[in-house]
Enzyme design. Sequence first.
Site, PDB file in Angstrom:
ATOM      1  CG  PHE A  87      -8.273  -1.994   3.606  1.00  0.00           C
ATOM      2  CD1 PHE A  87      -9.193  -2.879   4.134  1.00  0.00           C
ATOM      3  CD2 PHE A  87      -7.115  -1.726   4.346  1.00  0.00           C
ATOM      4  CE1 PHE A  87      -8.971  -3.490   5.368  1.00  0.00           C
ATOM      5  CE2 PHE A  87      -6.886  -2.328   5.573  1.00  0.00           C
ATOM      6  CZ  PHE A  87      -7.817  -3.209   6.089  1.00  0.00           C
ATOM      7  CD  GLN A 119      -0.830   4.683   7.996  1.00  0.00           C
ATOM      8  OE1 GLN A 119      -0.833   3.487   8.222  1.00  0.00           O
ATOM      9  NE2 GLN A 119      -1.028   5.176   6.792  1.00  0.00           N
ATOM     10  CG  HIS A 149      -5.052   2.998  12.063  1.00  0.00           C
ATOM     11  ND1 HIS A 149      -6.412   3.073  12.238  1.00  0.00           N
ATOM     12  CD2 HIS A 149      -4.830   2.014  11.163  1.00  0.00           C
ATOM     13  CE1 HIS A 149      -6.992   2.145  11.474  1.00  0.00           C
ATOM     14  NE2 HIS A 149      -6.047   1.487  10.813  1.00  0.00           N
ATOM     15  CG  LEU A 196      -5.429  -1.589  14.283  1.00  0.00           C
ATOM     16  CD1 LEU A 196      -5.365  -0.184  13.714  1.00  0.00           C
ATOM     17  CD2 LEU A 196      -4.489  -2.501  13.507  1.00  0.00           C
ATOM     18  CD  GLU A 219      -7.910   1.831   5.748  1.00  0.00           C
ATOM     19  OE1 GLU A 219      -6.987   2.348   6.407  1.00  0.00           O
ATOM     20  OE2 GLU A 219      -7.874   1.710   4.522  1.00  0.00           O
ATOM     21  NE  ARG A 266      -4.747   2.518   7.426  1.00  0.00           N
ATOM     22  CZ  ARG A 266      -4.142   1.370   7.699  1.00  0.00           C
ATOM     23  NH1 ARG A 266      -2.880   1.362   8.081  1.00  0.00           N
ATOM     24  NH2 ARG A 266      -4.788   0.239   7.606  1.00  0.00           N
ATOM     25  CG  HIS A 324      -1.094   1.884  12.554  1.00  0.00           C
ATOM     26  ND1 HIS A 324      -1.346   0.813  13.393  1.00  0.00           N
ATOM     27  CD2 HIS A 324      -1.321   1.422  11.307  1.00  0.00           C
ATOM     28  CE1 HIS A 324      -1.706  -0.235  12.671  1.00  0.00           C
ATOM     29  NE2 HIS A 324      -1.677   0.093  11.404  1.00  0.00           N
ATOM     30  NE  ARG A 333       1.548   0.529   6.686  1.00  0.00           N
ATOM     31  CZ  ARG A 333       0.413  -0.071   7.087  1.00  0.00           C
ATOM     32  NH1 ARG A 333      -0.369  -0.652   6.223  1.00  0.00           N
ATOM     33  NH2 ARG A 333       0.059  -0.046   8.355  1.00  0.00           N
TER      34      ARG A 333
END
Lengths: 246, 594
Positions: free
Chosen positions: B126, B248, B250, B260, B263, B294, B361, B405
């Site tokens: 990730f 955040q 995304h 969504l 990732e 991100r 997000h 995050r």
Amino acid sequence: MFGNKLHVSLYRYNPEEDQFPYMKKYTIDKPDRDIMVLDLLHLLKEEDQSISYRRSCREGVCGSDGMNINGKNGLACITPISSVLKKNKIELRPLPGLPVIRDLVVDMTEFYAQYEKIKPFLQNETTAPEQERLQSPEERDKLDGLYECILCACCSTSCPSFWWNPDKFVGPAALLQAYRFLADSRDLKTEERLNDLSDPFSVYRCHGIMNCVNVCPKGLNPNKAIGEIKSMLHKNKKDIIASDRI
Amino acid sequence: MNNIFTDNIKTIEFDSLIVGGGGSGMRASLELAKSGLKTAVVSKVFPTRSHTVSAQGGITCAIASADPNDDWRWHMYDTVKGADFIGDQDAIEYLCSEGPKAVFELEHMGLPFSRFENGRIYQRPFGGQSKDFGKGGQAARTCAAADRTGHALLHTLYQNNVKEGTNFLNEWFAVDLVKNSKDEVTGVIAFSIENGEVAYLKAQATVLATGGAGRIYASTTNALINTGDGLGMALRAGFPAQDMEMWQFHPTGIYGAGSLVTEGCRGEGGYLINKDGERFMERYAPNVKDLAGRDVVARSMVLEILEGRGCGEKNDHIFLKLDHLGADVLNSKLPGICELSRTFAHVDPIYEPIPVVPTCHYMMGGTPTNVNGQAFTRINDEDKLIPGLFSAGEAACVSVHGANRLGGNSLLDLVVFGRATGMHIQNELKSGGGVDSATRSDIKQSLERLNILNESKDGFDPAEVKRELQECMQNYFGVFRRGEFMKKGLDQLNEIREKVDNLHLKDKSDAFNTSRVEAIELQNLFEVAEATAVSAYMRNESRGAHARDDFPERDDENWLCHTIFDPKNKEVSKRDVNFQPSKVEAFPPKVRTY
């Protein structure tokens, strides 16, 4: 092709005001793009605050908005209106066979009770290792098509056997989960689980009508899982008879 | 429900009360149900409809499966860096070191993780993950159940709560906290959505596990139910919120729909391209490219679009290319993504790229807590615990995510701190802790909002006001921010405040009245939006997800700190970041590049 209006026929019932449920007609301008049935409901609710329905994720993973759309159960949020419109008409009703609380909201108590009845949790009383329990990819593959269920109740409420015996026939959704634990290499209560299902109603009221397979919005196959359970029950019974003979 | 007098409502008493039936709430309740304390979860939806169900890619944790030499300290380093150095290092240390225990527990509970050939849990790469403190290349640390990890996790937690006999008040909506004369929290006022019955749910410990509030923005990956109800309640009760400017975005929400796209797609080898087919992340993050933080990827995408290299007729989105991975990988590792793309973008990722755009997000901020989930307020620039109040998961700011995050850290956050909160409450209550009862007039205060709404005869339409709020936040507090625009946004919010206080609830029915729920949700959204706007306007620097055109640099001298929003005077103060982990040396701030 059929004009610029959309005709929605919506099941309405508010126990505080209505003696009986009724179908209410709404006519709105046809949106310029394809929208989901849930978006259509949002549009109606902006006009009429009193319409009630459940919704949460709006992307087909939470299972809140199962309903009967032009005669077929499905999730409103992933059903494009283009796929269900008939001559610019659409009819929305609550999931069949469960008591209606209001409008499209049904009382799912009985559905959840069947889910709880199959003990929907892993049972393994051996001491857990410090790390994870090992499971081969092949063993894990057996859970595919089972664990993905979102408990939307589209299947169970389309099943005539469930309509008939909602208290005794476990129903396709919960049976799919029953098999999810029977199929899990980590679960050790196979025998107990099978015994709990061996009466004439829990599993055997499934007559392979296949409505469950036809409506599952996640493309799962409860009928296949029920077949597997029946084979396991059959084998279990034969084993018991064989051991009696010895 | 008209004219609720405090004499009429019943009191239901518990030892501990969890508000919210998502991952953190149900992890806390599981711990408490096992302890024998009388525990209830009050949830506005049936628990498996909570937003945790939408989490896809996985739960990041150094369980040393993909790499037997993996080390939780490397995960800690990545998280500190990802947070742009304003995550509390004591909390991040706890998250990363306790993580493996919490993940193995989930596996023992039955979570159907994907597996490697050796039978261990599958882990994928990730963004922002490294080995050896950033020196050993890309790590693969995100434990996954295909791309449905949140669904698998949430259902597993619900199933185990069923096993342990947790009490659930499903489709009950918590309206406001009840405080006693000492400002301690003694439970909530809630009503049954099904029949309108109002009750005072009294508890020695109240846990806000109500998740995020992404619905303050017009475009979000969040479920419709993510309206910041717990945070709204806490703010109305006069308790502060921390780091609310940190939202955040995304990188990959489906263009137009907002859903969504994990990732994990880029973890499995997918990448972003602009209209020229260029893999542009090579220019912005030469080392890790599409697997940068991100915030970095989202900003790069917006810059590509602003500079005219966006895709589509309007040049207003980016493509996520996956077809080179082949049908086998996509069907086995990313089946949910294939399904979502076909449904919401009308493209099949096996053959075509997915149109995506940065989408709101995750809320890094929230009710400030310590590692035990205990909420605190600020008195004379010191932390002061709020007796009876706890928070965990996205609703809380503990703070492990700081200014940004890392992917996969939210699921870890909610199990680790849900668990920690449950364990702490158990110890506290068993050793005789607790709070004094509330009086009738205390309870009456918490009923006020419900009564005003139920008696409204005219006023503003909640649906319209919500749209106005979401557009305001989207326009003025998005990926890039600027002082003068934010000032405009703040002025607009002042006008919206008037409307939010004067909503007209047309439908007064007690039977499954979703309009009543939505009106109260809107008021919660507003509290969260206001805290966000005021905090964002104050932070005169760019850090993590908070990017200011007018202050493009990070300013450690002035802003290496948390912001604390005080709802009573709408002011923001600073709070020190914790640099005192107990098992390792602290990681000092340095320039953050990928």
